[in-house]
Design an enzyme around this catalytic site. Structure first.
Site, PDB file in Angstrom:
ATOM      1  N   ARG A  62      20.533 -21.902  52.983  1.00 39.51           N
ATOM      2  CA  ARG A  62      20.607 -23.064  53.741  1.00 39.51           C
ATOM      3  C   ARG A  62      20.800 -22.606  55.302  1.00 39.51           C
ATOM      4  O   ARG A  62      20.203 -23.125  56.294  1.00 39.51           O
ATOM      5  CB  ARG A  62      21.515 -24.179  53.463  1.00 39.51           C
ATOM      6  N   LYS A 165      24.932 -15.950  35.324  1.00 37.71           N
ATOM      7  CA  LYS A 165      25.670 -16.387  34.607  1.00 37.71           C
ATOM      8  C   LYS A 165      26.693 -17.132  35.510  1.00 37.71           C
ATOM      9  O   LYS A 165      26.776 -16.803  36.775  1.00 37.71           O
ATOM     10  CB  LYS A 165      26.641 -15.301  33.639  1.00 37.71           C
ATOM     11  N   ASP A 194      22.807 -11.023  32.285  1.00 37.09           N
ATOM     12  CA  ASP A 194      24.156 -10.637  32.055  1.00 37.09           C
ATOM     13  C   ASP A 194      24.156  -9.023  32.550  1.00 37.09           C
ATOM     14  O   ASP A 194      23.696  -8.205  32.065  1.00 37.09           O
ATOM     15  CB  ASP A 194      24.449 -10.756  30.545  1.00 37.09           C
ATOM     16  N   HIS A 195      24.867  -8.825  33.663  1.00 28.66           N
ATOM     17  CA  HIS A 195      24.690  -7.356  34.134  1.00 28.66           C
ATOM     18  C   HIS A 195      25.217  -6.183  33.411  1.00 28.66           C
ATOM     19  O   HIS A 195      24.850  -5.214  33.478  1.00 28.66           O
ATOM     20  CB  HIS A 195      25.406  -7.458  35.647  1.00 28.66           C
ATOM     21  N   LYS A 199      23.793  -1.936  31.862  1.00 33.94           N
ATOM     22  CA  LYS A 199      24.564  -0.525  31.894  1.00 33.94           C
ATOM     23  C   LYS A 199      23.867   0.317  30.688  1.00 33.94           C
ATOM     24  O   LYS A 199      23.758  -0.014  29.615  1.00 33.94           O
ATOM     25  CB  LYS A 199      26.036  -1.102  31.734  1.00 33.94           C
ATOM     26  N   GLU A 233      40.230  -4.524  34.196  1.00 36.97           N
ATOM     27  CA  GLU A 233      40.070  -4.110  35.423  1.00 36.97           C
ATOM     28  C   GLU A 233      41.117  -4.141  36.313  1.00 36.97           C
ATOM     29  O   GLU A 233      42.427  -4.807  35.892  1.00 36.97           O
ATOM     30  CB  GLU A 233      39.288  -5.518  35.996  1.00 36.97           C
ATOM     31  N   ASP A 252      34.434 -16.269  32.294  1.00 36.59           N
ATOM     32  CA  ASP A 252      33.937 -15.206  33.260  1.00 36.59           C
ATOM     33  C   ASP A 252      33.580 -13.948  32.479  1.00 36.59           C
ATOM     34  O   ASP A 252      32.502 -13.272  32.825  1.00 36.59           O
ATOM     35  CB  ASP A 252      35.273 -14.827  34.343  1.00 36.59           C
ATOM     36  N   HIS A 257      29.904 -11.073  28.902  1.00 39.15           N
ATOM     37  CA  HIS A 257      30.165  -9.644  28.693  1.00 39.15           C
ATOM     38  C   HIS A 257      30.494  -9.137  27.453  1.00 39.15           C
ATOM     39  O   HIS A 257      29.939  -8.138  26.990  1.00 39.15           O
ATOM     40  CB  HIS A 257      30.458  -8.914  30.115  1.00 39.15           C
ATOM     41  N   LYS A 357      42.467  -8.882  34.426  1.00 43.72           N
ATOM     42  CA  LYS A 357      42.488  -8.381  35.721  1.00 43.72           C
ATOM     43  C   LYS A 357      43.966  -7.799  36.115  1.00 43.72           C
ATOM     44  O   LYS A 357      44.673  -8.388  35.271  1.00 43.72           O
ATOM     45  CB  LYS A 357      42.202  -9.764  36.607  1.00 43.72           C
TER      46      LYS A 357
HETATM   47  C1  BG6 Z   1      31.355 -10.175  36.744  1.00 40.89           C
HETATM   48  C2  BG6 Z   1      32.720 -11.147  36.610  1.00 40.89           C
HETATM   49  O1  BG6 Z   1      30.686 -10.990  35.928  1.00 40.89           O
HETATM   50  O2  BG6 Z   1      31.898  -9.170  36.059  1.00 40.89           O
HETATM   51  C3  BG6 Z   1      33.907 -10.388  37.436  1.00 40.89           C
HETATM   52  O3  BG6 Z   1      32.353 -12.375  37.359  1.00 40.89           O
HETATM   53  C4  BG6 Z   1      34.326  -9.185  37.080  1.00 40.89           C
HETATM   54  O4  BG6 Z   1      34.991 -11.404  37.685  1.00 40.89           O
HETATM   55  C5  BG6 Z   1      32.824  -8.270  36.984  1.00 40.89           C
HETATM   56  O5  BG6 Z   1      35.005  -8.399  37.879  1.00 40.89           O
HETATM   57  C6  BG6 Z   1      33.226  -6.799  36.172  1.00 40.89           C
HETATM   58  O6  BG6 Z   1      31.855  -6.347  36.101  1.00 40.89           O
HETATM   59  P1  BG6 Z   1      31.913  -4.618  36.174  1.00 40.89           P
HETATM   60  O7  BG6 Z   1      30.313  -4.207  36.095  1.00 40.89           O
HETATM   61  O8  BG6 Z   1      32.712  -4.014  37.220  1.00 40.89           O
HETATM   62  O9  BG6 Z   1      32.553  -4.298  34.893  1.00 40.89           O
END
Ligand code: BG6
Length: 507
Positions: A62, A165, A194-195, A199, A233, A252, A257, A357
């Protein structure tokens, strides 16, 4: 001694898979993900010569930025990556454009269409478009509808949508979103990202399992006693309280993941290496998964929230004191749970999943613990038997290790566990690409293998529905236990395993 060899997968990618002329449109281009992950990944693809010369990125949001402002914001965000490679950046950034747009305004869609036609002319992108939704999840459905009504999704071969996501908030909302999205585009045009699937080490679960003859025969309930999947994390919620407060660790991290890691670890071998064959097997295993105690879900799930911690020099604040967080918040920053998979391969094998976390280490791993040797031959002479373990290290120190017992040197017959190790860095000599590099390339190539299909996403939500309902309707049944920052989560999570005579691995 390990030898440095060329990564055949990468060479293969470069040689065989060519991205067609393309305009990537990012909605939410002024947001965090665009400058932290997406544009760096695209610049990496450019540097690896995997983007076609007929490529354009149209950032949309925007804010009223010009092309130049967008380019300079991205340049600032990439910092030293650009400073080290100014010539490449100059070439790459010529393909960066910006359009101020609100997808809810029909007149803005007309402008978008005209802009895309313009870009087709300037950059010869041939009307091939990938639309990436990096906006608030509330706008995924309406955004797709807006694109469809403007006729921008009508050609399934030339238009795709990438959706970040979380895809839905629970089973019901994921189902409705799937219906809505599928009323706008074919499933083959939809790439739910989904990242974790980007990996290298997550993909390696498939290669390790199915390219080696030794693992598959023992990859089942006869040999494996339990599986632990961890994503821990060190960071806290950072600046994301607005999103995280309504999401929590279950939505999350676990639903996406961790569940994807579980699916790849537990799925049956696909008939062939084909996107649908792989996704069929993942969907099937998720449909067979269930909470270990479906009648009393609180017996198999522990939620936690980080409290204060750290040192005098570096004190860490509690989740409830983080900016933007409700001081009485009951959002979980930690989840541990026990699952079963009701099929022939896994019947009775517990899968323990945990994420949190502000834990002591950043790491993700899958640990398969094998059954003990049936006869403890060396116990009488002082050899305490341990169970063999295969550890798939997703991050950091990407690789795998196998733990087994050997005889301790000396006159007795004592045994001692040792490790056999494989490290990506030692073997391949170069760090793996960020997940987004692979996934953006795959989306633009139209390869859906590493994206979540509609039935997978629904099966994953269905699995956690009893917990989500309990958190919403009777939260006292699943309380959040406080844990000190930089510790391994609440004591209740240890009790979950202690009941099965087990311990969490302390990596
Ligand atoms: C994200 C979450 O999808 O993945 C975050 O929203 C998280 O909260 C992150 O920190 C972790 O990803 P990675 O690749 O650092 O393990």
């Amino acid at each position: 001694m390990t030898q440095s060899i060329t990564n055949p997968l990468r060479v293969g990618l470069r040689q065989e898979r060519v991205i067609s002329p393309q305009c990537l449109v990012i909605f939410g281009a002024s947001g965090d993900l665009t400058h932290r992950k997406l544009v760096p990944a695209l610049f990496e693809l450019f540097n690896q010569r995997r983007l076609p010369s007929e490529f354009a990125l149209l950032g949309c949001a925007r804010r009223k930025w010009t092309n130049e402002e967008f380019r300079s914001k991205m340049e600032d965000a990439l910092g030293s990556t650009v400073a080290n490679n100014p010539i490449a950046w100059k070439q790459f950034s010529e393909g960066l454009f910006y359009q101020s747009i609100d997808l809810q305004h029909p007149e803005d869609l007309v402008k978008l269409k005209e802009r895309l036609e313009d870009i087709d002319r300037i950059r010869a992108t041939h009307g091939n478009r990938t639309f990436y939704f990096s906006v608030s999840p509330d706008f995924y459905g309406s955004g797709c509808k807006a694109l469809a009504s403007a006729g921008l999704l009508s050609d399934p071969k030339r238009s795709r949508i990438v959706i970040e996501k979380p895809f839905g908030r629970d089973f019901g909302t994921a189902q409705s979103l799937n219906r809505l999205v599928q009323s706008c585009a074919n499933e083959s045009q939809v790439f739910r990202i989904d990242h974790y699937l980007g990996k290298e080490t997550v993909q390696n679960i498939l290669v390790l399992r199915f390219a080696n003859a030794i693992f598959e025969p023992i990859w089942n309930r006869n040999y494996i006693s339990n599986v632990q999947i961890t994503a821990s994390e060190t960071v806290g919620v950072e600046e994301r309280a607005g999103y995280y407060e309504s999401s929590g660790a279950l939505r999350d991290m676990v639903q996406n993941h961790l569940t994807q890691m579980l699916a790849l670890t537990a799925m049956e071998p696909p008939g062939h290496f084909d996107p649908e064959a792989i996704r069929n097997e993942k969907a099937k295993v998720l449909q067979a998964a269930r909470l270990a105690d479906e009648i009393e879900p609180s017996n198999c799930c522990v939620r936690g929230q980080y409290g204060t911690g750290g040192t005098d020099l570096n004190p860490l604040s509690a989740y409830r004191d983080e900016p933007g967080v409700n001081p009485n918040s009951t959002t979980e920053t930690y989840v541990a749970m026990k699952l079963f998979i009701d099929n022939w391969r896994w019947q009775g094998v517990p899968f323990y999943v945990r994420t949190g976390k502000r834990l002591p280490k950043r790491l993700s791993e899958v640990v398969l613990t094998f059954r003990e040797a049936p006869v403890h031959l060396f116990e009488a002479v002082g050899g305490a038997p341990t169970s063999n373990q295969l550890i798939l290290r997703i991050q950091p120190n990407e690789g795998a290790e196998f733990k087994f017992d050997v005889k301790s040197p000396g006159s007795g017959m004592r045994s001692r566990p040792v490790e056999m190790e494989f490290s990506y860095e030692d073997s391949f000599g170069e760090p793996s690409d960020e997940g987004y590099v692979r996934l953006l390339a795959d989306a633009m190539l139209g390869d859906p293998t590493l994206f979540t299909r509609s039935d997978e996403v629904e099966a994953a939500w269905r699995l956690y529905t009893p917990l989500l309902e309990m958190i919403q309707d009777t939260p006292w049944q699943l309380p959040v236990h406080n844990y000190e920052s930089r510790t391994w989560g609440p004591a209740a999570a240890d009790s979950l395993l202690a009941r099965d005579n087990l311990l969490w691995r302390r990596p």
